[in-house]
Every structure is written in C-alpha cells, then in structure tokens.
Design a protein around this motif. Structure first.
Motif, short mmCIF file in Angstrom:
data_model
loop_
_atom_site.label_atom_id
_atom_site.label_comp_id
_atom_site.label_asym_id
_atom_site.label_seq_id
_atom_site.Cartn_x
_atom_site.Cartn_y
_atom_site.Cartn_z
N VAL A 39 9.33 9.66 5.23
CA VAL A 39 9.16 9.30 3.82
C VAL A 39 7.88 8.48 3.66
CG1 VAL A 39 10.16 8.10 1.84
CG2 VAL A 39 11.66 9.24 3.50
N LEU A 40 7.03 8.93 2.76
CA LEU A 40 5.80 8.21 2.43
C LEU A 40 5.97 7.58 1.05
CD1 LEU A 40 2.15 9.48 2.82
CD2 LEU A 40 2.90 8.45 0.69
N LEU A 337 8.09 -3.10 -2.11
CA LEU A 337 9.45 -3.27 -2.61
C LEU A 337 10.28 -2.02 -2.32
CD1 LEU A 337 10.35 -4.73 -6.08
CD2 LEU A 337 11.44 -2.65 -5.30
N ILE A 338 9.71 -0.83 -2.62
CA ILE A 338 10.44 0.42 -2.41
C ILE A 338 10.66 0.68 -0.92
CG2 ILE A 338 10.34 2.92 -2.67
CD1 ILE A 338 8.76 2.47 -5.26
N SER A 339 9.59 0.56 -0.13
CA SER A 339 9.70 0.89 1.30
C SER A 339 10.63 -0.08 2.02
CB SER A 339 8.32 0.91 1.95
OG SER A 339 7.69 -0.36 1.89
N SER A 340 10.57 -1.36 1.68
CA SER A 340 11.46 -2.34 2.32
C SER A 340 12.91 -2.02 2.02
CB SER A 340 11.12 -3.76 1.84
OG SER A 340 9.82 -4.13 2.23
N TYR A 341 13.19 -1.65 0.79
CA TYR A 341 14.55 -1.31 0.40
C TYR A 341 15.05 -0.09 1.17
CZ TYR A 341 18.47 0.24 -2.50
OH TYR A 341 19.70 0.67 -2.93
N LEU A 342 14.20 0.95 1.26
CA LEU A 342 14.62 2.17 1.95
C LEU A 342 14.74 1.95 3.45
CD1 LEU A 342 12.55 4.91 0.05
CD2 LEU A 342 14.99 4.39 -0.18
N PHE A 352 7.19 4.81 5.49
CA PHE A 352 5.94 4.07 5.61
C PHE A 352 5.15 4.10 4.31
CE2 PHE A 352 4.97 8.42 6.66
CZ PHE A 352 3.67 8.65 6.23
N ASN A 353 4.28 3.11 4.16
CA ASN A 353 3.44 3.00 2.97
C ASN A 353 2.18 3.84 3.11
OD1 ASN A 353 5.30 1.13 2.12
ND2 ASN A 353 3.96 -0.64 2.38
N SER A 354 1.75 4.40 2.00
CA SER A 354 0.48 5.10 1.99
C SER A 354 -0.65 4.12 2.27
CB SER A 354 0.25 5.76 0.63
OG SER A 354 -1.07 6.28 0.54
N GLY A 355 -1.62 4.56 3.04
CA GLY A 355 -2.78 3.72 3.33
C GLY A 355 -3.94 3.98 2.38
N ILE A 356 -3.71 4.83 1.38
CA ILE A 356 -4.76 5.20 0.45
C ILE A 356 -4.70 4.34 -0.80
CG2 ILE A 356 -5.65 7.06 -1.02
CD1 ILE A 356 -4.64 9.03 1.09
N ILE A 357 -5.82 3.71 -1.14
CA ILE A 357 -5.90 2.94 -2.38
C ILE A 357 -6.16 3.90 -3.53
CG2 ILE A 357 -7.08 1.09 -3.61
CD1 ILE A 357 -5.55 0.19 -1.11
N THR A 358 -5.19 4.03 -4.42
CA THR A 358 -5.32 5.00 -5.50
C THR A 358 -5.81 4.39 -6.81
OG1 THR A 358 -2.99 4.69 -6.08
CG2 THR A 358 -3.52 6.49 -4.54
N ASN A 359 -6.19 3.11 -6.79
CA ASN A 359 -6.68 2.46 -8.00
C ASN A 359 -7.93 3.18 -8.51
OD1 ASN A 359 -7.28 0.72 -10.07
ND2 ASN A 359 -7.64 -1.08 -8.79
N PRO A 360 -7.90 3.75 -9.72
CA PRO A 360 -9.07 4.45 -10.23
C PRO A 360 -10.14 3.51 -10.82
CG PRO A 360 -7.32 4.55 -11.85
CD PRO A 360 -6.76 3.83 -10.66
N VAL A 361 -9.80 2.23 -10.93
CA VAL A 361 -10.73 1.25 -11.49
C VAL A 361 -11.46 0.54 -10.37
CG1 VAL A 361 -10.96 -0.80 -12.95
CG2 VAL A 361 -9.21 0.92 -13.47
N ASN A 362 -12.78 0.47 -10.48
CA ASN A 362 -13.59 -0.19 -9.46
C ASN A 362 -14.33 -1.38 -10.11
OD1 ASN A 362 -13.60 1.68 -6.90
ND2 ASN A 362 -13.68 3.01 -8.69
N TYR A 363 -14.62 -2.39 -9.29
CA TYR A 363 -15.30 -3.57 -9.76
C TYR A 363 -16.63 -3.75 -9.02
CZ TYR A 363 -10.56 -4.54 -11.38
OH TYR A 363 -9.32 -4.44 -11.97
N SER A 364 -17.70 -4.08 -9.73
CA SER A 364 -19.01 -4.28 -9.11
C SER A 364 -19.53 -5.66 -9.45
CB SER A 364 -19.98 -3.22 -9.59
OG SER A 364 -19.54 -1.91 -9.23
#
Length: 364
Positions: A39-40, A337-342, A352-364
């Motif tokens: 489970v991811l 929260l979800i992964s710990s519960y499962l 396990f948690n996804s290692g991909i940062i899916t945040n579409p917003v970037n800061y410069s």
C-alpha cells in the motif's frame, strides 16, 4: 488481504457518507476484491506516483485527494488526470481517495494540524448537521435485554466518548393479529395487551444500515414497530475544522514563526497584526475561507487555513489574525496520519508513504 480490507479499516475513522456532497471519494480505480501486494499512501495521485507504485511493487494507492473529481467524458491521455487513470489501469493499480470524509473525521486532517501545533482542548469548529437519528422501538419485556445489546453492538447509542447510551421505559402495548399474520404472541383476530419495553437510542448516520439489520434480526415480533427520526442535533465529534488552545499565549510575531516551524512552511500570508497575544486557534486544512465567520464566532485569536483570496483577508475585521499557510502545507501531515493508522491495523503488511512531493506551488 483484499482492497476492501484496507478501505473498510480506513472507513472506521472516515466513513464515506460523511464526505461533502461535492466530493468524489471511495475506490476510484480498481476492484475492491483485488489482492493487495503493498500500500502506497500519498496526498495526490499523479503519473509520477503511479510510476513509484510500480517500482515499489504496490498495487493499492490510498490518496487523500481524488484524482477523478468531476466526470471524465474522454480518457485519451490529454490531461494529467487522464494519463494517471490510464497508467493505473494498465498496471492493475487500485486508487482509493478519502478527502472530505477524512476532513470531517475527529481523528482526521484537522486533528493532525492540532497535534502538530500542540493545541489542547480541541473541538470541532463546524459540527456536521443531519448526521444523527433517533431509533424508537417496542419489544416484549423478556426480549428487551437481548435486543438492546444487539443494537449497541451494531453501533447504536454511541455519543462521543460514550457508548451503550439509551433510554428505556416499560409500559403496555396492544395489537390485534389479522388473517395472514403469524404472531409471536397472541391469536388471530384477538386483541392482545403485552408488557413491553420502549427502547430509544441514537443512530450515527454511517451505522444506520447495520443498526436496522440488528433491529430486524433480533426483534421477536413478526412485524417490527419502530420509528427512525432525523434529529437537528449537530454531531459535535464530526465536522470540518477544529479549535484548540496553546499551552501558553504567544505574541503574534512569535506565533507566526512557530507556525512556520511546526507546519514546515516557508511563507505565511496573513491579515493585519493586532498587537495582541495569541492563545485560541482555529484550523481548517485545505481551502477554508468559508469558515472565517465560524472561527470568529468561536472566539479564536488566529485562524489557520489556505487559499484565501485578497478580499477575504478584510473579513478579519481587526478581530482575528487570518493565516494562509498554503494548501499543500496545511494537509501534508495527512499522509503520516493515514499510513500510521493502517500500519497499526495491518502490522504485518507493507504500508509506506510516497516519496514524491506533489505540491504544484513553488516558492522562489
């Protein structure tokens, strides 16, 4: 283990019928009866997350946000949503989303923010309406205890940190069996009077079908007399947002830095500072402009949420500090929260948690 085993466990804390009406939750791609390899857990399902699942040998993705939100008329790969769905189907990957079902959970998204900030005495900010009913039924005195226990076991009478809550009164019931009936007590065409017990219990919305099944299975009468009444009471343990208190009050500038650190966010957009201490905090993960008035009415000194528009900052009315910490940032701890519960529920299974940062917003 099957997909339905994991999703059913998650729905114990985030029942799907507590999701908002506009949402699209549950199994979006796949088969509830499919065997699960790993489970991811992720915040968003993207083509890159599907690739990650394939690499790691996971065929069930538990995503907070639904990849399919509105209807798809075509699946040609033109958009990232379509490409994600196509890739998931090609690789036999199941995708399940919990979103506002978990938002409304007392142990969900906003509890995660409260815990991260170390707030005490947490309560739901906007308790959910139309989530409780009252069941009233009548049963012969000798059968009352059995029925009562069956209703409680099915989830009736559960209020906050209490269960087995009910009201019982004894009295006289009467009825006359007609031709074609098969009465448990009495004779055809004879008016009967029976010593009966009236049982009243509350029915949580997500337990209703189980409770009614228990009622009909364990009631001794051929024809079960009962009433199921919708209540206007709000469920204080289900709803959007939370409000809690800091252990000790902070100056506004110190509190802003504290939130940056605890919520791992590089920047906070906020309304005018009021030169007062911050003690009581309202939070709502995701887009929360609609709850500004609720935060004000709760007497919060600060309201932490995201996606506030320019004119919405004026709604602070110099009474509260509105803080926009970013959509992703407000929900990022939901993954843990979800992964710990499962992991607690399925200790011998790989979650396990996804290692991909899916945040579409970037800061410069």
């Amino acid at each position: 283990m099957k997909v339905k085993d994991f999703t059913s466990a998650l729905e114990e804390i985030a029942p799907l019928n507590y999701a908002e009406g506009f949402d699209n939750v549950g199994l979006l791609v796949g088969d509830y009866n499919a065997d699960v390899t790993k489970v991811l857990v992720c915040l968003d399902t993207t083509p890159e997350v599907i690739d990650e699942a394939v690499r790691e040998g996971a065929n069930l993705i538990i995503s907070f946000h639904p990849i399919v939100f509105s209807g798809l008329k075509k699946i040609t790969g033109k958009t990232y949503v379509e490409r994600t769905v196509i890739k998931a189907i090609q690789n036999n990957i199941n995708i399940y989303a919990t979103h506002t079902a978990l938002d409304n959970s007392f142990e969900g998204v906003n509890r995660g923010i409260v815990n991260q900030l170390g707030l005490k005495n947490a309560k739901v900010l906007i308790p959910k309406e139309n989530a409780i009913k009252q069941l009233i039924t009548y049963v012969p005195n000798n059968d009352a205890e059995k029925l009562k226990k069956a209703l409680y076991a099915a989830g009736a009478g559960h209020i906050g940190n209490y269960d087995s809550c009910g009201y019982i009164i004894e009295g006289k019931g009467n009825f006359r069996p007609l031709e074609g009936s098969n009465p448990t007590i009495g004779n055809i065409n004879t008016l009967e009077e029976v010593d009966e017990t009236r049982i009243e219990v509350v029915v949580p919305q997500h337990k209703e079908s189980n409770i009614l099944k228990a009622l009909f299975t364990n009631h001794s009468y051929e024809e079960v007399a009962y009433s199921l009444i919708a209540l206007t009471n709000k469920n204080q343990y289900i709803g959007l947002g939370m409000v809690g208190e800091l252990e000790e009050a902070m100056a506004e500038v110190d509190f802003i830095q504290y939130v940056k650190q605890k919520m791992n966010t590089p920047v906070i957009r906020h309304s005018r500072l009021l030169n007062k201490e911050i003690k009581k905090i309202a939070v709502l993960g995701g887009s929360g402009a609609f709850a500004i008035k609720n935060a004000l009415n709760a007497g919060a000194d600060a309201y932490i949420t995201s996606d506030l528009k320019y004119h919405e900052f004026f709604s602070a009315e110099d009474q509260i500090i509105l803080m926009d910490i970013g959509h992703y940032e407000s929900e990022q701890f939901t993954i843990n929260l979800i992964s710990s519960y499962l992991k607690e529920k399925f200790s011998n299974f790989v979650v396990f948690n996804s290692g991909i940062i899916t945040n579409p917003v970037n800061y410069s």
